[in-house]
Design a protein around this motif. Structure first.
Motif, PDB file in Angstrom:
ATOM      1  N   ILE A   1     -15.550 -14.013 -32.043  1.00 44.09           N
ATOM      2  CA  ILE A   1     -15.432 -13.897 -30.590  1.00 44.09           C
ATOM      3  C   ILE A   1     -16.424 -12.881 -30.049  1.00 44.09           C
ATOM      4  CG2 ILE A   1     -13.902 -13.163 -28.718  1.00 44.09           C
ATOM      5  CD1 ILE A   1     -11.591 -14.374 -30.344  1.00 44.09           C
ATOM      6  N   ARG A   2     -16.547 -11.738 -30.716  1.00 42.78           N
ATOM      7  CA  ARG A   2     -17.469 -10.701 -30.249  1.00 42.78           C
ATOM      8  C   ARG A   2     -18.904 -11.212 -30.229  1.00 42.78           C
ATOM      9  NH1 ARG A   2     -20.419  -7.742 -33.315  1.00 42.78           N
ATOM     10  NH2 ARG A   2     -19.120  -8.144 -35.155  1.00 42.78           N
ATOM     11  N   ILE A   3     -19.320 -11.888 -31.284  1.00 40.96           N
ATOM     12  CA  ILE A   3     -20.683 -12.399 -31.351  1.00 40.96           C
ATOM     13  C   ILE A   3     -20.885 -13.517 -30.332  1.00 40.96           C
ATOM     14  CG2 ILE A   3     -22.330 -13.618 -32.846  1.00 40.96           C
ATOM     15  CD1 ILE A   3     -21.045 -12.045 -35.203  1.00 40.96           C
ATOM     16  N   ALA A   4     -19.865 -14.337 -30.137  1.00 43.75           N
ATOM     17  CA  ALA A   4     -19.952 -15.411 -29.147  1.00 43.75           C
ATOM     18  C   ALA A   4     -20.127 -14.841 -27.743  1.00 43.75           C
ATOM     19  CB  ALA A   4     -18.709 -16.285 -29.212  1.00 43.75           C
ATOM     20  N   VAL A   5     -19.384 -13.790 -27.424  1.00 43.89           N
ATOM     21  CA  VAL A   5     -19.505 -13.159 -26.106  1.00 43.89           C
ATOM     22  C   VAL A   5     -20.917 -12.632 -25.900  1.00 43.89           C
ATOM     23  CG1 VAL A   5     -18.768 -11.187 -24.708  1.00 43.89           C
ATOM     24  CG2 VAL A   5     -17.065 -12.595 -25.881  1.00 43.89           C
TER      25      VAL A   5
ATOM     26  N   PRO B   1     -17.493  -3.340 -21.628  1.00 38.86           N
ATOM     27  CA  PRO B   1     -18.618  -3.822 -20.818  1.00 38.86           C
ATOM     28  C   PRO B   1     -19.005  -5.274 -21.083  1.00 38.86           C
ATOM     29  CG  PRO B   1     -19.397  -2.332 -22.527  1.00 38.86           C
ATOM     30  CD  PRO B   1     -17.901  -2.245 -22.524  1.00 38.86           C
ATOM     31  N   GLU B   2     -18.966  -5.701 -22.340  1.00 36.23           N
ATOM     32  CA  GLU B   2     -19.369  -7.071 -22.654  1.00 36.23           C
ATOM     33  C   GLU B   2     -18.379  -8.082 -22.074  1.00 36.23           C
ATOM     34  OE1 GLU B   2     -22.210  -7.831 -24.009  1.00 36.23           O
ATOM     35  OE2 GLU B   2     -22.737  -5.725 -24.237  1.00 36.23           O
ATOM     36  N   ASN B   3     -17.100  -7.776 -22.181  1.00 37.72           N
ATOM     37  CA  ASN B   3     -16.075  -8.678 -21.650  1.00 37.72           C
ATOM     38  C   ASN B   3     -16.157  -8.763 -20.135  1.00 37.72           C
ATOM     39  OD1 ASN B   3     -15.032  -7.134 -24.168  1.00 37.72           O
ATOM     40  ND2 ASN B   3     -13.871  -9.030 -24.199  1.00 37.72           N
ATOM     41  N   VAL B   4     -16.365  -7.615 -19.494  1.00 37.04           N
ATOM     42  CA  VAL B   4     -16.456  -7.599 -18.039  1.00 37.04           C
ATOM     43  C   VAL B   4     -17.727  -8.305 -17.569  1.00 37.04           C
ATOM     44  CG1 VAL B   4     -16.643  -6.147 -15.989  1.00 37.04           C
ATOM     45  CG2 VAL B   4     -15.071  -5.507 -17.827  1.00 37.04           C
ATOM     46  N   THR B   5     -18.827  -8.115 -18.278  1.00 38.00           N
ATOM     47  CA  THR B   5     -20.069  -8.809 -17.932  1.00 38.00           C
ATOM     48  C   THR B   5     -19.852 -10.313 -17.934  1.00 38.00           C
ATOM     49  OG1 THR B   5     -21.478  -7.047 -18.815  1.00 38.00           O
ATOM     50  CG2 THR B   5     -22.456  -9.231 -18.638  1.00 38.00           C
ATOM     51  N   LEU B   6     -19.192 -10.817 -18.953  1.00 37.88           N
ATOM     52  CA  LEU B   6     -18.902 -12.247 -19.032  1.00 37.88           C
ATOM     53  C   LEU B   6     -18.040 -12.680 -17.857  1.00 37.88           C
ATOM     54  CD1 LEU B   6     -19.029 -14.919 -20.575  1.00 37.88           C
ATOM     55  CD2 LEU B   6     -17.085 -14.141 -21.955  1.00 37.88           C
ATOM     56  N   LEU B   7     -17.031 -11.900 -17.538  1.00 45.20           N
ATOM     57  CA  LEU B   7     -16.142 -12.203 -16.420  1.00 45.20           C
ATOM     58  C   LEU B   7     -16.914 -12.272 -15.104  1.00 45.20           C
ATOM     59  CD1 LEU B   7     -13.243 -12.532 -15.291  1.00 45.20           C
ATOM     60  CD2 LEU B   7     -13.116 -10.025 -15.207  1.00 45.20           C
TER      61      LEU B   7
ATOM     62  N   SER C   1     -21.226  -2.247 -11.403  1.00 48.17           N
ATOM     63  CA  SER C   1     -22.625  -1.991 -11.772  1.00 48.17           C
ATOM     64  C   SER C   1     -22.744  -1.151 -13.035  1.00 48.17           C
ATOM     65  CB  SER C   1     -23.365  -1.306 -10.616  1.00 48.17           C
ATOM     66  OG  SER C   1     -22.931   0.048 -10.460  1.00 48.17           O
ATOM     67  N   LEU C   2     -21.652  -0.543 -13.456  1.00 45.81           N
ATOM     68  CA  LEU C   2     -21.677   0.254 -14.685  1.00 45.81           C
ATOM     69  C   LEU C   2     -22.096  -0.571 -15.890  1.00 45.81           C
ATOM     70  CD1 LEU C   2     -18.367   2.314 -14.258  1.00 45.81           C
ATOM     71  CD2 LEU C   2     -20.699   3.183 -14.043  1.00 45.81           C
ATOM     72  N   VAL C   3     -21.788  -1.882 -15.871  1.00 54.02           N
ATOM     73  CA  VAL C   3     -22.137  -2.720 -17.019  1.00 54.02           C
ATOM     74  C   VAL C   3     -23.646  -2.814 -17.203  1.00 54.02           C
ATOM     75  CG1 VAL C   3     -20.029  -4.078 -16.807  1.00 54.02           C
ATOM     76  CG2 VAL C   3     -22.134  -4.894 -15.710  1.00 54.02           C
ATOM     77  N   GLU C   4     -24.408  -2.484 -16.155  1.00 48.76           N
ATOM     78  CA  GLU C   4     -25.864  -2.577 -16.236  1.00 48.76           C
ATOM     79  C   GLU C   4     -26.512  -1.337 -16.828  1.00 48.76           C
ATOM     80  OE1 GLU C   4     -27.361  -5.319 -15.589  1.00 48.76           O
ATOM     81  OE2 GLU C   4     -25.619  -6.372 -14.746  1.00 48.76           O
TER      82      GLU C   4
ATOM     83  N   ILE D   1     -12.721 -19.227 -26.668  1.00 48.74           N
ATOM     84  CA  ILE D   1     -13.426 -17.954 -26.736  1.00 48.74           C
ATOM     85  C   ILE D   1     -13.521 -17.338 -25.346  1.00 48.74           C
ATOM     86  CG2 ILE D   1     -15.614 -16.817 -27.293  1.00 48.74           C
ATOM     87  CD1 ILE D   1     -16.132 -19.094 -29.300  1.00 48.74           C
ATOM     88  N   LEU D   2     -13.887 -18.152 -24.360  1.00 50.65           N
ATOM     89  CA  LEU D   2     -14.036 -17.658 -22.995  1.00 50.65           C
ATOM     90  C   LEU D   2     -12.731 -17.073 -22.475  1.00 50.65           C
ATOM     91  CD1 LEU D   2     -15.786 -17.435 -20.421  1.00 50.65           C
ATOM     92  CD2 LEU D   2     -14.909 -19.695 -19.770  1.00 50.65           C
ATOM     93  N   VAL D   3     -11.634 -17.787 -22.682  1.00 51.82           N
ATOM     94  CA  VAL D   3     -10.331 -17.323 -22.200  1.00 51.82           C
ATOM     95  C   VAL D   3      -9.938 -16.019 -22.875  1.00 51.82           C
ATOM     96  CG1 VAL D   3      -7.863 -17.826 -22.154  1.00 51.82           C
ATOM     97  CG2 VAL D   3      -9.503 -19.608 -21.557  1.00 51.82           C
ATOM     98  N   GLU D   4     -10.067 -15.975 -24.189  1.00 53.62           N
ATOM     99  CA  GLU D   4      -9.634 -14.769 -24.899  1.00 53.62           C
ATOM    100  C   GLU D   4     -10.500 -13.562 -24.531  1.00 53.62           C
ATOM    101  OE1 GLU D   4      -8.641 -13.305 -29.446  1.00 53.62           O
ATOM    102  OE2 GLU D   4      -8.217 -15.354 -28.765  1.00 53.62           O
TER     103      GLU D   4
END
Length: 201
Positions: A22-26, A108-114, A170-173, A63-66
């Motif tokens: 999941i981490r690599i997919a994100v 940050p990675e999860n929020v970026t995807l969201l 913007s913190l994710v950037e 993966i997207l949902v989780e």
């Protein structure tokens, strides 16, 4: 609260844990785009056969949902904690700002995807509706602080909430957990920074 069905079984295979897949997919979704990343491309990145991935994951949607659930549930927890915060409406709004900042720093990675979802599929639409619910609750906190006199009543509550969330998002950037400011320190700084601009005059 979540209307999207999420598989929770830990189907496994030697070499990769389900969490690693999941981490690599994100990371691939954020780099190449969710729609542009196929399960075949993910298999190539992982260095395994496509069929091997299905020992861990049933679909790209799972993966997207989780992954987005991890961000959304953390933000809903912030809302609940702020609701339970004793004191003034300003205290509760500060708690939301502080908590959301901490979530952005820690996931940050999860929020970026969201944040990059556009609602092109039914699953994405359901996820975005949950994101909009968080925004509506944040607007409620702003409106309560306005009624109390802590935030200028001449400002539209929706605009204030979205501008504040935009600043936090913007913190994710640029934020790096290994940088000079810890998530805890930044979560203390952010409410004070916001209220300096929103304080009633």
């Amino acid at each position: 609260m979540n209307s999207v069905t999420t598989a929770t079984t830990n189907r496994g295979r030697p070499g990769y844990a389900r969490e690693d897949v999941i981490r690599i997919a994100v990371d691939q979704f954020n780099t190449h785009g969710y729609e542009a990343t196929s399960m075949g491309a993910l298999a190539t990145t992982l260095g395994v056969s496509k069929s091997a991935i299905y020992h861990h994951i049933t679909s790209k949607e799972e993966i997207l949902v989780e992954a987005t659930d991890q961000a959304l549930e953390a933000l809903f927890d912030v809302i609940e904690e702020a609701d339970a915060t004793p004191g003034t409406a300003e205290d509760r709004l500060a708690a939301v700002i502080s908590g959301a900042t901490r979530v952005l720093c820690e996931k940050p990675e999860n929020v970026t995807l969201l944040l990059r979802l556009r609602g092109n599929t039914e699953v994405e639409k359901q996820i975005l509706e949950r994101r909009r619910l968080i925004t509506r609750r944040f607007i409620d906190f702003v409106a309560s602080a306005q009624e109390e006199g802590a935030v200028r009543s001449t400002l539209d509550a929706g605009m204030v909430a979205r501008l504040t969330f935009g600043m936090i998002n913007s913190l994710v950037e640029w934020y790096r957990p290994d940088g000079p400011i810890s998530p805890e320190e930044l979560s203390e700084i952010m409410p004070d920074f916001v209220f300096r601009g929103l304080a009633a005059r």
